[in-house]
Design a protein around this motif. Structure first.
Motif, PDB file in Angstrom:
ATOM      1  N   PHE A 116       0.827  -1.213   0.000  1.00 47.06           N
ATOM      2  CA  PHE A 116       0.000   0.000   0.000  1.00 47.06           C
ATOM      3  C   PHE A 116       0.860   1.261   0.000  1.00 47.06           C
ATOM      4  O   PHE A 116       0.521   2.256  -0.643  1.00 47.06           O
ATOM      5  N   GLU A 117       1.992   1.229   0.692  1.00 48.61           N
ATOM      6  CA  GLU A 117       2.921   2.364   0.670  1.00 48.61           C
ATOM      7  C   GLU A 117       3.489   2.563  -0.738  1.00 48.61           C
ATOM      8  O   GLU A 117       3.639   3.691  -1.205  1.00 48.61           O
ATOM      9  N   ILE A 118       3.820   1.458  -1.401  1.00 49.81           N
ATOM     10  CA  ILE A 118       4.336   1.515  -2.770  1.00 49.81           C
ATOM     11  C   ILE A 118       3.294   2.127  -3.696  1.00 49.81           C
ATOM     12  O   ILE A 118       3.594   3.018  -4.497  1.00 49.81           O
ATOM     13  N   CYS A 119       2.060   1.672  -3.593  1.00 51.27           N
ATOM     14  CA  CYS A 119       0.983   2.214  -4.435  1.00 51.27           C
ATOM     15  C   CYS A 119       0.795   3.710  -4.185  1.00 51.27           C
ATOM     16  O   CYS A 119       0.653   4.494  -5.122  1.00 51.27           O
ATOM     17  N   GLN A 120       0.803   4.099  -2.909  1.00 50.73           N
ATOM     18  CA  GLN A 120       0.648   5.514  -2.578  1.00 50.73           C
ATOM     19  C   GLN A 120       1.804   6.324  -3.165  1.00 50.73           C
ATOM     20  O   GLN A 120       1.588   7.384  -3.745  1.00 50.73           O
ATOM     21  N   TYR A 121       3.011   5.824  -3.044  1.00 49.70           N
ATOM     22  CA  TYR A 121       4.184   6.511  -3.582  1.00 49.70           C
ATOM     23  C   TYR A 121       4.071   6.677  -5.098  1.00 49.70           C
ATOM     24  O   TYR A 121       4.406   7.723  -5.644  1.00 49.70           O
TER      25      TYR A 121
END
Length: 109
Positions: free
Chosen positions: A57-62
């Motif tokens: 989810f952090e990767i997607c947000q980034y």
């Protein structure tokens, strides 16, 4: 619509690399900016590691993509799609209507 939404796990890293490159950042830079080990993104892209859900989810947000867009391989550029929709939302009503008419005209072709 018979769209393939998901791809095999071994292609996860290739998808991540494509989205990261589209954003114009290195794997190391992305790892550090997310707050992870400098080699973390590289280990995912090369298939040595896969992120846990929180990191995904952090990767997607980034990358500014939803998890669904991450897995939609029929979309060549989910980042551009997301940016486009954000821009459209901010259009004044008259320009929004012009864009709507243009899209309708393009669909008829």
């Amino acid at each position: 619509m018979n769209e393939q939404l998901f791809f095999p796990l071994e292609e996860f890293g290739l998808r991540l690399a494509k989205l990261r490159e589209h954003k114009g950042v290195s794997a190391r830079q992305m790892s550090l900016e997310i707050g992870l080990n400098k080699n973390y993104i590289n280990s995912i892209e090369t298939g040595r590691n896969y992120p846990n859900m929180a990191h995904f989810f952090e990767i997607c947000q980034y990358l500014n993509v939803t998890p669904q867009l991450f897995f939609q391989i029929s979309r060549n550029s989910p980042i551009e799609q997301t940016e486009f929709f954000q821009a459209v939302i901010n259009l004044p009503p008259q320009k929004f209507h012009h864009l709507y008419l243009l899209v309708c005209d393009m669909q008829e072709e």
